[in-house]
Design a protein around this motif. Structure first.
Motif, mmCIF file in Angstrom:
data_model
loop_
_atom_site.group_PDB
_atom_site.id
_atom_site.type_symbol
_atom_site.label_atom_id
_atom_site.label_comp_id
_atom_site.label_asym_id
_atom_site.label_seq_id
_atom_site.Cartn_x
_atom_site.Cartn_y
_atom_site.Cartn_z
ATOM 1 N N PRO A 309 -9.594 0.014 -30.349
ATOM 2 C CA PRO A 309 -9.083 0.435 -29.036
ATOM 3 C C PRO A 309 -10.034 0.053 -27.904
ATOM 4 C CG PRO A 309 -8.947 2.221 -30.638
ATOM 5 C CD PRO A 309 -9.776 1.144 -31.260
ATOM 6 N N VAL A 310 -9.493 0.014 -26.712
ATOM 7 C CA VAL A 310 -10.253 -0.324 -25.513
ATOM 8 C C VAL A 310 -9.954 0.715 -24.437
ATOM 9 C CG1 VAL A 310 -10.607 -2.043 -23.691
ATOM 10 C CG2 VAL A 310 -10.222 -2.789 -26.040
ATOM 11 N N ALA A 311 -10.986 1.098 -23.688
ATOM 12 C CA ALA A 311 -10.814 1.992 -22.543
ATOM 13 C C ALA A 311 -11.406 1.339 -21.318
ATOM 14 C CB ALA A 311 -11.487 3.346 -22.797
ATOM 15 N N GLU A 312 -10.845 1.664 -20.159
ATOM 16 C CA GLU A 312 -11.426 1.222 -18.908
ATOM 17 C C GLU A 312 -11.250 2.325 -17.870
ATOM 18 O OE1 GLU A 312 -9.416 -2.382 -17.919
ATOM 19 O OE2 GLU A 312 -7.613 -1.377 -17.190
ATOM 20 N N GLY A 313 -12.003 2.223 -16.799
ATOM 21 C CA GLY A 313 -11.919 3.219 -15.742
ATOM 22 C C GLY A 313 -13.194 4.022 -15.622
ATOM 23 N N ASN A 314 -13.183 5.009 -14.759
ATOM 24 C CA ASN A 314 -14.351 5.850 -14.507
ATOM 25 C C ASN A 314 -14.384 6.990 -15.517
ATOM 26 O OD1 ASN A 314 -15.198 4.267 -12.377
ATOM 27 N ND2 ASN A 314 -13.986 5.390 -10.890
ATOM 28 N N LEU A 315 -14.978 6.714 -16.666
ATOM 29 C CA LEU A 315 -14.890 7.602 -17.813
ATOM 30 C C LEU A 315 -15.719 8.871 -17.673
ATOM 31 C CD1 LEU A 315 -15.003 4.987 -20.709
ATOM 32 C CD2 LEU A 315 -13.009 5.971 -19.602
ATOM 33 N N ASP A 316 -16.637 8.947 -16.720
ATOM 34 C CA ASP A 316 -17.474 10.135 -16.590
ATOM 35 C C ASP A 316 -16.888 11.177 -15.652
ATOM 36 O OD1 ASP A 316 -19.710 9.451 -18.307
ATOM 37 O OD2 ASP A 316 -20.083 7.842 -16.894
ATOM 38 N N LEU A 317 -15.668 10.961 -15.185
ATOM 39 C CA LEU A 317 -15.008 11.941 -14.330
ATOM 40 C C LEU A 317 -14.402 13.051 -15.176
ATOM 41 C CD1 LEU A 317 -13.263 9.577 -11.756
ATOM 42 C CD2 LEU A 317 -15.481 10.720 -11.578
ATOM 43 N N PRO A 318 -14.169 14.232 -14.588
ATOM 44 C CA PRO A 318 -13.628 15.360 -15.355
ATOM 45 C C PRO A 318 -12.200 15.109 -15.812
ATOM 46 C CG PRO A 318 -13.758 15.898 -13.024
ATOM 47 C CD PRO A 318 -14.478 14.604 -13.199
ATOM 48 N N GLN A 325 -16.181 13.082 -8.520
ATOM 49 C CA GLN A 325 -17.512 13.601 -8.796
ATOM 50 C C GLN A 325 -17.769 13.558 -10.298
ATOM 51 O OE1 GLN A 325 -19.903 14.489 -6.570
ATOM 52 N NE2 GLN A 325 -21.241 14.624 -8.343
ATOM 53 N N PRO A 326 -18.632 12.656 -10.786
ATOM 54 C CA PRO A 326 -18.865 12.574 -12.236
ATOM 55 C C PRO A 326 -19.568 13.815 -12.757
ATOM 56 C CG PRO A 326 -20.445 11.210 -11.065
ATOM 57 C CD PRO A 326 -19.470 11.702 -10.032
ATOM 58 N N LEU A 327 -19.277 14.153 -13.993
ATOM 59 C CA LEU A 327 -19.933 15.294 -14.631
ATOM 60 C C LEU A 327 -21.255 14.892 -15.271
ATOM 61 C CD1 LEU A 327 -16.966 17.208 -16.300
ATOM 62 C CD2 LEU A 327 -17.978 17.511 -14.043
ATOM 63 N N SER A 328 -21.524 13.592 -15.367
ATOM 64 C CA SER A 328 -22.793 13.134 -15.933
ATOM 65 C C SER A 328 -23.190 11.836 -15.252
ATOM 66 C CB SER A 328 -22.672 12.916 -17.448
ATOM 67 O OG SER A 328 -21.771 11.862 -17.723
ATOM 68 N N THR A 329 -24.486 11.580 -15.202
ATOM 69 C CA THR A 329 -24.988 10.331 -14.635
ATOM 70 C C THR A 329 -25.887 9.595 -15.623
ATOM 71 O OG1 THR A 329 -26.827 11.528 -13.601
ATOM 72 C CG2 THR A 329 -24.852 11.175 -12.267
ATOM 73 N N ARG A 330 -25.945 10.062 -16.851
ATOM 74 C CA ARG A 330 -26.715 9.401 -17.902
ATOM 75 C C ARG A 330 -25.752 8.857 -18.948
ATOM 76 N NH1 ARG A 330 -31.490 8.223 -15.968
ATOM 77 N NH2 ARG A 330 -32.751 10.001 -15.343
ATOM 78 N N LEU A 623 -25.565 -2.502 -17.140
ATOM 79 C CA LEU A 623 -25.106 -2.922 -15.814
ATOM 80 C C LEU A 623 -23.750 -2.301 -15.535
ATOM 81 C CD1 LEU A 623 -25.945 -6.710 -16.124
ATOM 82 C CD2 LEU A 623 -27.240 -5.005 -14.843
ATOM 83 N N ARG A 624 -23.435 -2.155 -14.261
ATOM 84 C CA ARG A 624 -22.127 -1.655 -13.866
ATOM 85 C C ARG A 624 -21.938 -1.925 -12.391
ATOM 86 N NH1 ARG A 624 -25.880 1.695 -14.650
ATOM 87 N NH2 ARG A 624 -26.495 3.231 -13.114
ATOM 88 N N GLY A 625 -20.723 -1.653 -11.917
ATOM 89 C CA GLY A 625 -20.418 -1.874 -10.512
ATOM 90 C C GLY A 625 -21.020 -0.805 -9.622
ATOM 91 N N GLN A 626 -20.861 -0.985 -8.322
ATOM 92 C CA GLN A 626 -21.471 -0.079 -7.362
ATOM 93 C C GLN A 626 -20.945 1.341 -7.506
ATOM 94 O OE1 GLN A 626 -23.903 -0.741 -5.419
ATOM 95 N NE2 GLN A 626 -24.013 -2.955 -5.332
ATOM 96 N N GLU A 627 -19.641 1.515 -7.855
ATOM 97 C CA GLU A 627 -19.066 2.856 -7.880
ATOM 98 C C GLU A 627 -19.343 3.605 -9.176
ATOM 99 O OE1 GLU A 627 -16.686 -0.102 -5.628
ATOM 100 O OE2 GLU A 627 -17.190 0.131 -7.737
ATOM 101 N N ALA A 628 -19.667 2.872 -10.257
ATOM 102 C CA ALA A 628 -19.826 3.528 -11.554
ATOM 103 C C ALA A 628 -21.083 4.366 -11.583
ATOM 104 C CB ALA A 628 -19.866 2.475 -12.674
ATOM 105 N N GLU A 629 -21.075 5.390 -12.425
ATOM 106 C CA GLU A 629 -22.194 6.321 -12.448
ATOM 107 C C GLU A 629 -22.966 6.315 -13.755
ATOM 108 O OE1 GLU A 629 -23.410 8.023 -10.073
ATOM 109 O OE2 GLU A 629 -21.906 7.591 -8.572
ATOM 110 N N ALA A 630 -22.458 5.644 -14.780
ATOM 111 C CA ALA A 630 -23.168 5.691 -16.056
ATOM 112 C C ALA A 630 -22.857 4.451 -16.867
ATOM 113 C CB ALA A 630 -22.786 6.935 -16.849
ATOM 114 N N ALA A 631 -23.815 4.022 -17.672
ATOM 115 C CA ALA A 631 -23.585 2.889 -18.554
ATOM 116 C C ALA A 631 -22.565 3.276 -19.613
ATOM 117 C CB ALA A 631 -24.900 2.464 -19.219
ATOM 118 N N LEU A 632 -21.851 2.290 -20.140
ATOM 119 C CA LEU A 632 -20.836 2.561 -21.136
ATOM 120 C C LEU A 632 -21.454 2.595 -22.525
ATOM 121 C CD1 LEU A 632 -18.009 0.292 -19.746
ATOM 122 C CD2 LEU A 632 -18.163 2.762 -19.617
ATOM 123 N N PRO A 633 -20.948 3.459 -23.404
ATOM 124 C CA PRO A 633 -21.573 3.644 -24.704
ATOM 125 C C PRO A 633 -20.971 2.779 -25.798
ATOM 126 C CG PRO A 633 -19.922 5.302 -24.414
ATOM 127 C CD PRO A 633 -19.892 4.440 -23.176
#
Length: 664
Positions: A309-318, A325-330, A623-633
């Protein structure tokens, strides 16, 4: 009495008017089991069960029953999932949506791919996705539209229309596009299966569809046109990569009460029981459920490539909210436990250092999370290992394990010579960081000029020279932070390039091209472009042609930094998009040309590519774009302990000399 009642009613109305208006949560669930114009051998069993399961899940999450629309055959009270009805339902849902709402767009059924030269964005493998509605026919029109199909560009337009209204969109596609079938000269034949445990694969070659009476097919109305909208309020889950099929089978396995379900749908429902707080936690829970099912299917269907499977988007949002507002920045990386060891599918390429302090997160079946400190005991480029903390060693086998770093890596921290602490709010995005030093080696020198702003002087030759990146006077703390972020990211990019070294990635090529309009003037491999390729002159423009014939999907990042250190993402262009680059073969390459920003005045371009790991979120190399808040795992993969292995990795750094940017 009447006067008192009137005052009470007036007061109640005033109080009600002062209360916040709660945003709505709505969903459209589409399940296509029966393709009425096609042979029954192509029909599916599970989509009707999938929409029923998703509806049950959403009700438990607080969705109101009237706000869940179901289009599915074989479901009591549901509308039929014809193409026209799907578009009409999307239109009604859009009309009801208001700023701040949340919408789930869910689709379960067959997919197919076909060549579509009419698309503005051409896929690397040249194929476009179509979801097969109940009334699909096999006659492809001159506009490359499939009667009874819903095209990928139509889905994209609908999502854009919702986003334009400030609606958060979660899309789930429990389908596949059957690209692996269309690339094969023969159809994969499956062995006979027991009647009570059949497995069906979603995805049909377009040439297997019966044409029927295409003249009677109604061309459905599409989404309203909207300008491009940044996908900040967006998350999507896909059941498979573009070239893979996805199964439906009786789930849970070995459960007499199990019924046919799509694997992604069932995994989403199961993962939600652990009460995840973010989309990342939900998706990691989904991926952790895949390996035992995939291992069983690999034994039964050895000729098939099974889904990752593949996911995309701002995954750290609630979860289930319209919030930026992300719930995590790590970063949080799922781990595999074998014995007293935890293994990660991330390493130095993702920003980890030897002996790095980390926190181990153990999520129990009821959603309880237990946390304990640890540190990495072994590390390689793309993997790492650590001990299970003793206080967590006795947890049950059903526990989900994850690891998050305590702090950014020391090895790539930007060392700032300063006689006083930096202004508040100078913390940077992972894996970049700042460290102040009073003496010794430093990358830059910072001087507080008081009302005159901030002076920043470059000390490290590796980051540039005063000819390409002159010392700067910055007006305020915000400008200082932006400049430091750019320099710190440049230092990280240089380390990434050094770590990858001269590594080869079989079947991957990146070519820098200089074009005058559509005419190719000259070109060179990206690794040789700086030395062998004169930079663009006059009206010429540079582009990067990427070609994948490796037989594998790739995790690909292309990023440019201008002379001042500002980042510009080339691929993925937006932080919400996946950086998973499609699989290609020598017979059917996946290729894409990317326009490049000017590479002058000390600007640099970095290209990084590595084979995609199965059942993983795409590797972003920190690496990530300007809006992203955390690296992808990356996600854990079950199995026996293995030595830490290096995946192939390709890296190229391109820089052309040019005039220095003006100081500011």
């Amino acid at each position: 009495m009447t006067s008192r009642l009137s005052r009470w009613l007036l007061g109640a109305l005033l109080v009600a008017a002062a209360l916040p208006v709660w945003s709505a949560q709505r969903a459209l669930l589409v399940g296509v089991s029966e393709l009425v114009n096609q042979p029954q051998a192509l029909w599916l069993q599970a989509p009707r069960n999938d929409v029923a399961l998703m509806r049950e899940v959403l009700l438990k999450q607080g969705f109101a029953a009237p706000d869940i629309t179901v289009l599915a055959d074989g479901v009591e009270g549901a509308g039929l999932p014809d193409a026209q009805r799907i578009h009409e339902a999307l239109g009604r849902l859009l009309e009801r949506s208001r700023s701040g709402d949340f919408v789930l767009l869910y689709f379960s059924g067959h997919g197919t791919r076909l060549r579509d030269a009419t698309k503005a964005y051409q896929e690397p493998d040249g194929l476009a996705e179509n979801f097969l509605a109940r009334d699909v026919r096999g006659q492809v029109g001159v506009d490359r539209a499939l009667p009874g199909g819903v095209r990928d560009v139509e889905f994209d337009a609908w999502i854009g229309a919702f986003l334009a209204r400030n609606v958060f969109v979660w899309s789930v596609f429990d389908t596949c596009s059957a690209a692996s079938l269309t690339r094969s000269a023969k159809t994969v034949a499956d062995a006979a299966q027991p009647a009570d445990d059949q497995v069906r694969f979603r995805g049909i070659q377009v040439d297997r569809l019966v044409r029927g009476d295409a003249a009677s097919a109604v061309a459905p109305s599409g989404a309203p046109p909207v300008n491009h909208v940044a996908r900040a309020r967006y998350v999507a889950f896909f059941a498979s990569e573009s070239h893979q099929v996805t199964p439906e089978l009786r789930l849970p396995r070995k459960d007499r009460n199990g019924r046919p379900q799509g694997l992604l749908t069932w995994a989403v429902a199961e993962a939600l029981q652990r009460k995840p707080a973010t989309w990342r936690e939900l998706y990691n829970g989904v991926l952790a459920l895949y390996p035992p099912v995939i291992e069983e299917l690999e034994a039964r269907f050895p000729e098939r490539e099974l889904p990752s499977p593949v996911a995309e988007g701002n995954l750290d949002l609630p979860l289930f909210a319209n919030s930026l507002q992300p719930l995590s920045t790590r970063p949080v990386w799922n781990a595999q436990r074998v014995g007293d060891k935890l293994t990660l599918a991330v390493g130095r390429l993702d920003g980890l250092d030897p002996r790095q302090p980390v926190r181990v997160l153990a999520t129990l079946a009821d959603g309880t999370v237990r946390v304990a400190p640890s540190e990495l005991s072994e590390i390689a480029l793309g993997s790492a290992r650590l001990d299970v903390p003793p206080v967590l060693a006795g947890l049950a086998g059903a526990t989900f394990w994850a690891v998050t770093p305590v702090d950014a890596p020391e090895s790539v921290a930007l060392r700032v010579r300063a006689d006083k602490p930096l202004p508040a709010g100078m913390s940077l995005q992972w894996p970049t960081a700042l460290r102040t030093v009073r003496d010794g080696d430093a990358d830059v020198r910072w001087t507080d000029l008081g009302a005159g702003g901030h002076r920043l002087e470059l000390l490290s030759p590796a980051l540039g020279t005063t000819a390409t990146m002159p010392d700067a006077t910055l007006p305020d703390a915000a400008a200082l932070r932006q400049r430091l972020q750019g320099l710190a990211q440049l230092k990280w990019l240089l380390q990434l390039n050094a770590l990858a070294g001269d590594g080869q990635l079989d079947g991957f090529d990146a070519l820098v091209e200089i074009r005058d309009g559509e005419r190719l003037v000259r070109s060179a491999p990206a690794r040789e472009a700086e030395a062998k390729l004169p930079p663009p002159a006059g009206a010429e423009r540079a582009s990067l042609a990427v070609r994948n014939t490796s037989g594998q999907s790739l995790d690909l990042v292309i990023v440019a930094l201008d002379g001042r250190g500002a980042t510009q993402a080339v691929f993925p262009e937006e932080s919400s998009e996946t950086n998973r680059f499609e699989r290609g073969t020598p017979q059917a390459p996946a290729a894409k040309r990317f326009e490049l920003p000017p590479l002058d005045g000390g600007a640099r371009l970095l290209v990084l590519a590595s084979p995609a790991a199965p059942w993983s979120v795409p590797r972003m190399f920190g690496l990530r774009g300007q809006e992203a808040e955390a690296a992808l795992p990356e996600v854990r993969v079950r199995g026996l302990p293995q030595s830490l292995k290096e995946r192939q990795v390709y890296a190229a750094m391109v820089r052309w000399p040019g005039e220095a940017p003006a100081s500011r």
